[in-house]
Scaffold this motif. Structure first.
Motif, PDB file in Angstrom:
ATOM      1  N   PRO A 162     -25.315 117.213  46.742  1.00  0.00           N
ATOM      2  CA  PRO A 162     -25.092 115.986  47.514  1.00  0.00           C
ATOM      3  C   PRO A 162     -26.222 115.732  48.503  1.00  0.00           C
ATOM      4  CG  PRO A 162     -23.121 117.358  47.473  1.00  0.00           C
ATOM      5  CD  PRO A 162     -24.211 118.179  46.902  1.00  0.00           C
ATOM      6  N   GLU A 163     -26.621 114.473  48.598  1.00  0.00           N
ATOM      7  CA  GLU A 163     -27.602 114.087  49.598  1.00  0.00           C
ATOM      8  C   GLU A 163     -26.940 113.754  50.921  1.00  0.00           C
ATOM      9  OE1 GLU A 163     -30.027 110.973  47.968  1.00  0.00           O
ATOM     10  OE2 GLU A 163     -30.325 112.056  46.084  1.00  0.00           O
ATOM     11  N   THR A 164     -25.685 113.309  50.873  1.00  0.00           N
ATOM     12  CA  THR A 164     -24.896 113.101  52.085  1.00  0.00           C
ATOM     13  C   THR A 164     -23.513 113.678  51.862  1.00  0.00           C
ATOM     14  OG1 THR A 164     -23.966 110.937  51.491  1.00  0.00           O
ATOM     15  CG2 THR A 164     -26.147 110.948  52.517  1.00  0.00           C
ATOM     16  N   ARG A 165     -22.896 114.111  52.948  1.00  0.00           N
ATOM     17  CA  ARG A 165     -21.557 114.692  52.892  1.00  0.00           C
ATOM     18  C   ARG A 165     -20.873 114.382  54.213  1.00  0.00           C
ATOM     19  NH1 ARG A 165     -19.684 119.911  50.632  1.00  0.00           N
ATOM     20  NH2 ARG A 165     -21.812 120.137  49.871  1.00  0.00           N
ATOM     21  N   ARG A 166     -19.631 113.849  54.146  1.00  0.00           N
ATOM     22  CA  ARG A 166     -18.905 113.609  55.391  1.00  0.00           C
ATOM     23  C   ARG A 166     -17.406 113.576  55.127  1.00  0.00           C
ATOM     24  NH1 ARG A 166     -20.368 108.055  54.437  1.00  0.00           N
ATOM     25  NH2 ARG A 166     -18.600 106.610  54.741  1.00  0.00           N
ATOM     26  N   GLY A 216     -23.863 104.799  35.893  1.00  0.00           N
ATOM     27  CA  GLY A 216     -24.474 104.881  34.581  1.00  0.00           C
ATOM     28  C   GLY A 216     -25.959 105.133  34.620  1.00  0.00           C
ATOM     29  N   ASP A 217     -26.517 105.296  35.825  1.00  0.00           N
ATOM     30  CA  ASP A 217     -27.959 105.486  35.955  1.00  0.00           C
ATOM     31  C   ASP A 217     -28.250 106.784  36.707  1.00  0.00           C
ATOM     32  OD1 ASP A 217     -30.691 105.100  35.987  1.00  0.00           O
ATOM     33  OD2 ASP A 217     -30.648 103.573  37.564  1.00  0.00           O
ATOM     34  N   ARG A 218     -28.406 106.698  38.046  1.00  0.00           N
ATOM     35  CA  ARG A 218     -28.745 107.895  38.813  1.00  0.00           C
ATOM     36  C   ARG A 218     -27.888 108.101  40.051  1.00  0.00           C
ATOM     37  NH1 ARG A 218     -34.462 107.176  40.670  1.00  0.00           N
ATOM     38  NH2 ARG A 218     -33.930 104.957  40.568  1.00  0.00           N
ATOM     39  N   SER A 219     -27.030 107.125  40.358  1.00  0.00           N
ATOM     40  CA  SER A 219     -26.250 107.210  41.585  1.00  0.00           C
ATOM     41  C   SER A 219     -24.829 107.663  41.292  1.00  0.00           C
ATOM     42  CB  SER A 219     -26.228 105.860  42.305  1.00  0.00           C
ATOM     43  OG  SER A 219     -27.539 105.464  42.652  1.00  0.00           O
ATOM     44  N   TRP A 220     -24.283 108.470  42.203  1.00  0.00           N
ATOM     45  CA  TRP A 220     -22.955 109.034  41.994  1.00  0.00           C
ATOM     46  C   TRP A 220     -22.295 109.282  43.345  1.00  0.00           C
ATOM     47  CZ3 TRP A 220     -22.155 113.711  44.338  1.00  0.00           C
ATOM     48  CH2 TRP A 220     -23.298 114.444  44.684  1.00  0.00           C
ATOM     49  N   ALA A 221     -20.986 109.420  43.309  1.00  0.00           N
ATOM     50  CA  ALA A 221     -20.214 109.777  44.503  1.00  0.00           C
ATOM     51  C   ALA A 221     -18.957 110.495  44.069  1.00  0.00           C
ATOM     52  CB  ALA A 221     -19.858 108.531  45.317  1.00  0.00           C
ATOM     53  N   GLU A 222     -18.446 111.316  44.961  1.00  0.00           N
ATOM     54  CA  GLU A 222     -17.200 112.039  44.713  1.00  0.00           C
ATOM     55  C   GLU A 222     -16.382 112.045  45.991  1.00  0.00           C
ATOM     56  OE1 GLU A 222     -15.699 116.601  43.706  1.00  0.00           O
ATOM     57  OE2 GLU A 222     -17.712 115.957  43.085  1.00  0.00           O
ATOM     58  N   LEU A 256     -16.404 112.957  51.269  1.00  0.00           N
ATOM     59  CA  LEU A 256     -17.218 112.071  50.456  1.00  0.00           C
ATOM     60  C   LEU A 256     -18.567 112.733  50.242  1.00  0.00           C
ATOM     61  CD1 LEU A 256     -18.116 109.412  49.094  1.00  0.00           C
ATOM     62  CD2 LEU A 256     -18.693 108.550  51.391  1.00  0.00           C
ATOM     63  N   LEU A 257     -18.908 112.956  48.983  1.00  0.00           N
ATOM     64  CA  LEU A 257     -20.211 113.478  48.601  1.00  0.00           C
ATOM     65  C   LEU A 257     -20.906 112.390  47.784  1.00  0.00           C
ATOM     66  CD1 LEU A 257     -18.970 116.907  47.147  1.00  0.00           C
ATOM     67  CD2 LEU A 257     -19.401 116.333  49.548  1.00  0.00           C
ATOM     68  N   GLN A 258     -22.207 112.193  47.981  1.00  0.00           N
ATOM     69  CA  GLN A 258     -22.890 111.181  47.191  1.00  0.00           C
ATOM     70  C   GLN A 258     -24.381 111.492  47.083  1.00  0.00           C
ATOM     71  OE1 GLN A 258     -22.190 107.293  48.940  1.00  0.00           O
ATOM     72  NE2 GLN A 258     -22.209 108.097  51.002  1.00  0.00           N
ATOM     73  N   GLY A 259     -24.983 110.916  46.041  1.00  0.00           N
ATOM     74  CA  GLY A 259     -26.401 111.107  45.811  1.00  0.00           C
ATOM     75  C   GLY A 259     -26.950 110.003  44.933  1.00  0.00           C
ATOM     76  N   GLY A 260     -28.265 109.929  44.860  1.00  0.00           N
ATOM     77  CA  GLY A 260     -28.924 108.898  44.073  1.00  0.00           C
ATOM     78  C   GLY A 260     -29.437 107.763  44.937  1.00  0.00           C
ATOM     79  N   PRO A 261     -30.107 106.784  44.332  1.00  0.00           N
ATOM     80  CA  PRO A 261     -30.700 105.677  45.103  1.00  0.00           C
ATOM     81  C   PRO A 261     -29.682 104.830  45.853  1.00  0.00           C
ATOM     82  CG  PRO A 261     -31.618 105.764  42.871  1.00  0.00           C
ATOM     83  CD  PRO A 261     -30.458 106.718  42.904  1.00  0.00           C
ATOM     84  N   ARG A 262     -28.465 104.685  45.301  1.00  0.00           N
ATOM     85  CA  ARG A 262     -27.430 103.898  45.945  1.00  0.00           C
ATOM     86  C   ARG A 262     -26.399 104.807  46.581  1.00  0.00           C
ATOM     87  NH1 ARG A 262     -25.232  99.416  41.770  1.00  0.00           N
ATOM     88  NH2 ARG A 262     -23.928  98.976  43.590  1.00  0.00           N
ATOM     89  N   ARG A 263     -25.766 104.330  47.610  1.00  0.00           N
ATOM     90  CA  ARG A 263     -24.657 105.048  48.223  1.00  0.00           C
ATOM     91  C   ARG A 263     -23.361 104.407  47.711  1.00  0.00           C
ATOM     92  NH1 ARG A 263     -27.744 108.367  48.362  1.00  0.00           N
ATOM     93  NH2 ARG A 263     -28.825 109.276  50.160  1.00  0.00           N
TER      94      ARG A 263
END
Length: 389
Positions: free
Chosen positions: A263-267, A310-316, A327-334
């Protein structure tokens, strides 16, 4: 039908009883009961169906196990039957009986109407429409020449006068020329081809699956310059074969986008991911963030929402160890932030149901709206921009 139905009468009867129990027979279209009885789905099913066994699709052949084949075909009012694979994935099916009935009810076919059925598949919906509209009143288009030939044979065997043509229903025109009174599409499009609107008479109806979730009934304006209509129900359809590939659903597609990325961000969050199991909320998120594919995975510690584009952005969004969701997320979009903002907006709008949404189509633009086409909040279709108020 003949008395020699191969033992299928019991399966048919079971389906009709379950449709009655579930209230799945549309009250405004009583003709559908008779049409289903005269033209049961087994008359249009191929001798090989496909079933997901948890790892891959496996064949079920009528000649080898008739009862298993029939049980798959009649497995439930909400269950489609996969009839074709391409590259190991479903590429054609007989749609769920409840969805077929509801969409044809939304189409409002009357005797004498000319109907264009797009995405013929095995020909069942074209057959049902022809039973209602009358001989020579239905034309159907199928991009797969093999399927078109199959449907043509089944329609003829049923004694129906239906023109079944091989061709591109998205970019092509009505076989034999237009206009038509009704247009029914059996595959999903995110944006409605203007050629569909132009093919339908003013005041006519278009019923089509919208992207990954839901189906819409549009009415062409009296001047033919636009079409408007409400969302009529939930369903997931295969996408347009001639359009851009749709991102996959489920945990495997999420894993493919995320890979082994950390993850690039986590909160921590104050929202429970279980709230995302509400289909009205899920539909609102689909409208506001159309690129986001959301899947709920049931885990031992509670549900987790897996999201990707479907590309490079994801969240959980998953349960946390301290009782607060993470919330965990990564990729160009949040994507997670976008979904949470749309979730808040849905609550600010009063938690509208999916039936409170609609679509407007013009030659130059298309948008979704909530509440009212002219005064409600709107979202450009095909754009990730937030709603304009």
């Amino acid at each position: 039908m003949t008395s020699d139905d191969g033992g299928l009468a019991g399966y048919r009867a079971g389906l009709y009883v379950e449709m009655e129990r579930r209230g799945a027979w549309p009250e405004d279209s009583p003709w559908l009961r008779d049409a289903f009885a005269v033209l049961p789905r087994d008359r249009f099913a191929p001798d090989r169906l496909w079933r997901w066994d948890g790892r891959s699709y496996v064949p079920i052949d009528r000649a080898e196990d008739r009862d298993r084949w029939a049980a798959e075909l009649y497995s439930g009012v909400d269950a489609p039957a996969v009839t074709q694979l391409t590259g190991g994935l479903p590429s054609s099916s007989l749609s769920a009986p409840s969805v077929v009935a509801d969409m044809l009810d939304s189409l409002r076919v009357e005797p004498g109407h000319r109907v264009w059925d797009i995405g013929t598949g095995q020909g069942w919906t074209a057959a049902l429409s022809a039973w209602r509209a009358g001989p020579g009143r239905v034309v159907t288009t199928e991009v797969d020449e093999h399927l078109a030939a199959f449907a043509r044979a089944r329609l003829a065997d049923a004694g129906l006068d239906v023109e079944a043509a091989a061709g591109d229903g998205t970019g092509g025109g009505v076989p034999g020329g237009g206009p038509v009174d009704r247009l029914h599409a059996a595959y999903a499009v995110e944006t409605v081809p203007w050629s569909w609107v132009a093919a339908v008479r003013p005041g006519g109806r278009i019923v089509h699956p919208w992207g990954r979730l839901g189906y819409v009934a549009l009415t062409v304006a009296d001047d033919g310059a636009a079409a408007h209509g409400w969302v009529h129900g939930l369903a997931q359809f295969m996408g347009d074969r001639t359009g851009p590939a749709q991102p996959g659903t489920g945990p495997a597609a999420y894993a493919q986008v995320r890979g082994d990325a950390e993850p690039e961000t986590r909160r921590a969050l104050d929202r429970d991911p279980a709230g995302l199991e509400d289909w009205h909320l899920r539909f609102a998120l689909r409208v506001a963030v159309p690129e986001a594919v959301l899947f709920i995975e049931q885990r031992a510690d509670g549900p987790a929402a897996l999201v990707h584009d479907g590309d490079r952005s994801w969240a959980e969004i998953r349960p946390g160890t301290d009782g607060r969701p993470l919330l965990l997320q990564g990729g160009p979009r949040r994507l997670g932030d976008e979904l949470l903002a749309a979730w808040s907006q849905w609550e600010d709008l009063g938690r509208p149901e999916l039936y409170d949404y609609g679509i407007t189509v013009t030659p130059d633009s298309q948008w979704a709206w909530q509440g009212a086409p002219d005064t409600g909040p709107r979202w450009p279709i095909g754009s990730p921009q937030p709603a304009a108020r």
